[in-house]
Each structure stands twice: as structure tokens, then as C-alpha cells.
Design an enzyme around this catalytic site. Structure first.
Site, PDB file in Angstrom:
ATOM      1  CE  LYS A   1     100.456  85.924  83.716  1.00 39.21           C
ATOM      2  NZ  LYS A   1      99.991  86.763  84.820  1.00 39.21           N
TER       3      LYS A   1
ATOM      4  CE  LYS B   1     100.278  82.374  89.767  1.00 40.54           C
ATOM      5  NZ  LYS B   1     100.259  83.865  89.704  1.00 40.54           N
TER       6      LYS B   1
ATOM      7  CE  LYS C   1     103.274  88.596  82.710  1.00 42.01           C
ATOM      8  NZ  LYS C   1     102.385  88.771  83.814  1.00 42.01           N
TER       9      LYS C   1
HETATM   10  C1  PBG Z   1      99.800  88.180  88.277  1.00 30.90           C
HETATM   11  C2  PBG Z   1     100.854  88.669  87.364  1.00 30.90           C
HETATM   12  C3  PBG Z   1     102.094  88.091  87.157  1.00 30.90           C
HETATM   13  C4  PBG Z   1     102.807  88.955  86.348  1.00 30.90           C
HETATM   14  C5  PBG Z   1     101.968  90.026  86.041  1.00 30.90           C
HETATM   15  N1  PBG Z   1     100.755  89.834  86.666  1.00 30.90           N
HETATM   16  C6  PBG Z   1     102.691  86.871  87.725  1.00 30.90           C
HETATM   17  C7  PBG Z   1     102.034  85.585  87.553  1.00 30.90           C
HETATM   18  O1  PBG Z   1     101.159  85.389  86.721  1.00 30.90           O
HETATM   19  O2  PBG Z   1     102.383  84.685  88.333  1.00 30.90           O
HETATM   20  C8  PBG Z   1     104.238  88.747  85.925  1.00 30.90           C
HETATM   21  C9  PBG Z   1     105.022  89.974  85.590  1.00 30.90           C
HETATM   22  C10 PBG Z   1     106.498  89.814  85.595  1.00 30.90           C
HETATM   23  O3  PBG Z   1     107.073  88.717  85.781  1.00 30.90           O
HETATM   24  O4  PBG Z   1     107.152  90.839  85.399  1.00 30.90           O
HETATM   25  N2  PBG Z   1      98.645  87.702  87.756  1.00 30.90           N
END
Ligand code: PBG
Length: 329
Positions: free
Chosen positions: A196, A223, A254
């Protein structure tokens, strides 16, 4: 006698194109993200995600029945938590009667066979909008893992089939797997957000849940200390292999489109299913361009999901799932 090979021969009609097509999109490819809020009769459109909504439990129940009738059989639940319930440790996330726990039961009551996956991370519950516990300007990895494991157990007890940790703490898959095993939830799956990236494409999602990192002194504004650097490839492989070792059943890359090189490499490297999350910013970009009349929405959408599957995804989490299924059926 030149050319011996005419590649266009297999493209002459839609019939022959469909005969030789390598990637076919079906409803079984999709995982549908859903945003849940408190209240009754609530269906609020998310400003930066046209035609996507936050749903109260009664509308969630209707929505999953419709999804099931369209052949969409897996959902990924996210909750928007009241500010009053937020703290630094995600205490509300463990409430057995919290919104997530009730949402899981609502889906199972409405549609017992629907596969329910749940987001596991602290950000929707955090006063600081971070995925972990914040202390002295740092996100505390190990302390956060204990909460994530308890949160996963709580979701499993409420009936979740698969928990999906999206936080990127080190070692959390092991902690979650260990606790689930200890408590007898050996059939609860883990879909790990393994690779991620610290992406700017998550903006609309953070609007949807009001979960963006806050702008306060001594609180990290992004983050980047836990999500991955978009510049890195090898690290994605390392993260993914470690999550599999620790007990992940499904791994995820992702965002989607910008990272299809990573998807292909991971799909070629691992022997577990690979999921790809086509994230909120990807959805918002196409909706905006289509609204302006600059892109053909449906054609570009189909091209995008096909590309994600062609790159090696066996599961696609996408806000377009319903739109796609309506086109292909
Ligand atoms: C939270 C999370 C996020 C997403 C999924 N779970 C946002 C982030 O990490 O700030 C993003 C999903 C999207 O943008 O569609 N942990």
C-alpha cells in the site's frame, strides 16, 4: 508472399475478437467497497465521488440485496465514525455494538451468503486521522498491532468472513493471525493490504470518512512513515512475501492503475490470490473527466478494469463494480 502473418485477421469482427480475447471481466472479479454511517434513511452522496454514497444500516441492507441480485457477492465495509467517539487508540473500534459490528450483522441478515470483508485500521476512529496510535510525533507500530488484532477479533465475532488490515504496520498480519487462531477463528481470512503506497489518490476516500490526518503541531501530516514510497518496487515484493509468511490469505496492491507494474510482478511471484484496489482518486478522476465530456465514461472504465485484471489481479476492489456489471450483463 509477404506478410506471412497478418495479425489483423483475428481482429476483423467482434465474434472473432471475442473468441481470442485473453481477459474477460465477470461479476466474480469484484469486491464492492461500502461506506456506512449512523442514522436512518441516510444516503448521502460523497462530494468528490459522484454517484457514490454513505449509507445508514437500513440502506446498507437494501444495497447488498441489490448487489447480490447483480451477481456481486463480496463487500468491503468502511465506517464513518462520529467525532465524539474518536480517540488516539481507536477504543470505539473494539465496541462489540459499534457501527462496524452492526454493519457486519446487517449485511449477513440481509444476505447470508454475501462475503463480508472489513477494513482494519485506526484512522476512521482516530482523533488524528492516523492508522495507528500517535505518540511524540510517531506512529507506534507494536502498540497499534495489539489494537488491530483485537479489532480483527471483534469483526470476526460479529460475523466477518475476511478482515482486511489497511494500516501497513510491521508484523500486524502475524499478530492478527495468532489471535484469531487462539480464539478459534481459524476460518476467518486475512486480506492484507501488503503493498500500500503513500498515495495522493486517497483524497476522496478521506472526505468520505472524514479521516484525513489532522493539521496539528507534532502530528505527522501524512502517512509516509508507514505507507510505501511510490518510487519503490523491490520493497513491494518484500512486504508482500512477509505478509504471506505471517499468514495472509490474499495480498493486495493499492492504488491500481499507477502500480500495474507492481501487480504483474507480485502476481508472477506469489501463489496466493492478488487483489488490486482501484482507489477513490482513480474513480474521481474518471467521473470528473466524463462530466466535462472529455472521456467516454463506460469505455474508459472497462478499459481500466480490464487492464487491472490483465496485469494479474484476481480480485478488483472498485467503486465502479456496479457500473461495470450493469454493462457486461
Ligand atoms: C484507511 C484506508 C484508506 C483507504 C482504504 N483504507 C485511506 C488511507 O490509507 O489514508 C483508501 C481507499 C481509497 O482511496 O479508495 N486505512
Amino acid at each position: 508472399m509477404y506478410p506471412l502473418r497478418r495479425n489483423q485477421r483475428l481482429r476483423t469482427t467482434e465474434t472473432i475478437r471475442s473468441l481470442v480475447r485473453e481477459t474477460i471481466i465477470t461479476p466474480n472479479d469484484f469486491l464492492v467497497p461500502l461506506f456506512v454511517v449512523e442514522g436512518k434513511g441516510v444516503k448521502e452522496e460523497i462530494a468528490s465521488m459522484p454517484n457514490y454514497y454513505r449509507l445508514s444500516l437500513d440502506n446498507l441492507s437494501k444495497e447488498v440485496k441489490e448487489l447480490w441480485s447483480l451477481g456481486l457477492k463480496s463487500v468491503l465495509l468502511f465506517v464513518k465514525v462520529d467525532d465524539k467517539l474518536k480517540d488516539n487508540k481507536g477504543t470505539e473500534a473494539l465496541n462489540p455494538n459499534g457501527l462496524m459490528q452492526r454493519a457486519i450483522k446487517t449485511v449477513k441478515d440481509a444476505c447470508p451468503e454475501m462475503l463480508v470483508m472489513t477494513d482494519v485500521a485506526l484512522d476512521p476512529f482516530s482523533i488524528y486521522g492516523h492508522d495507528g496510535i500517535v505518540h511524540d510525533g510517531e506512529i507506534l507500530n507494536d502498540e497499534t498491532n495489539s489494537v488491530l488484532a483485537e479489532m480483527s477479533l471483534s469483526h470476526a465475532k460479529a460475523g466477518a468472513d475476511v478482515v482486511a488490515p489497511s494500516d501497513m504496520m510491521d508484523g500486524r498480519i502475524f499478530e492478527i493471525r495468532s489471535l484469531l487462531e487462539d480464539e478459534g477463528f481459524y476460518n476467518t481470512g486475512i486480506m492484507s493490504y501488503s503493498a500500500k503506497y503513500a498515495s495522493a489518490y486517497y483524497g476522496p476516500f478521506r472526505d468520505a470518512l472524514d479521516s484525513a490526518p489532522v493539521d496539528l503541531k507534532d502530528i505527522p501530516k501524512d502517512k509516509k512513515t508507514y505507507q510505501m514510497d511510490p518510487a519503490n518496487r523491490q520493497e513491494a515484493i518484500r512486504e508482500t512475501l512477509m505478509d504471506i509468511d505471517e499468514g495472509a490469505d490474499i495480498v493486495m496492491v493499492k492504488p491500481g492503475l499507477c502500480y500495474l507494474d507492481i501487480v504483474r510482478e507480485i502476481a508472477d511471484t506469489v501463489t496466493v490470490p492478488v487483489a488490486v484496489y482501484q482507489v477513490s482518486g482513480e474513480y474521481a478522476m474518471l467521473k470528473a473527466a466524463a462530466e466535462k465530456g472529455w472521456l467516454n465514461h463506460d469505455a474508459v472504465m472497462m478499459e481500466q478494469v480490464t487492464a487491472i485484471k490483465r496485469a494479474g489481479a484476481s480480485i478488483i476492489a472498485s467503486y465502479f463494480a456496479k457500473d461495470v456489471v450493469k454493462i457486461i450483463s
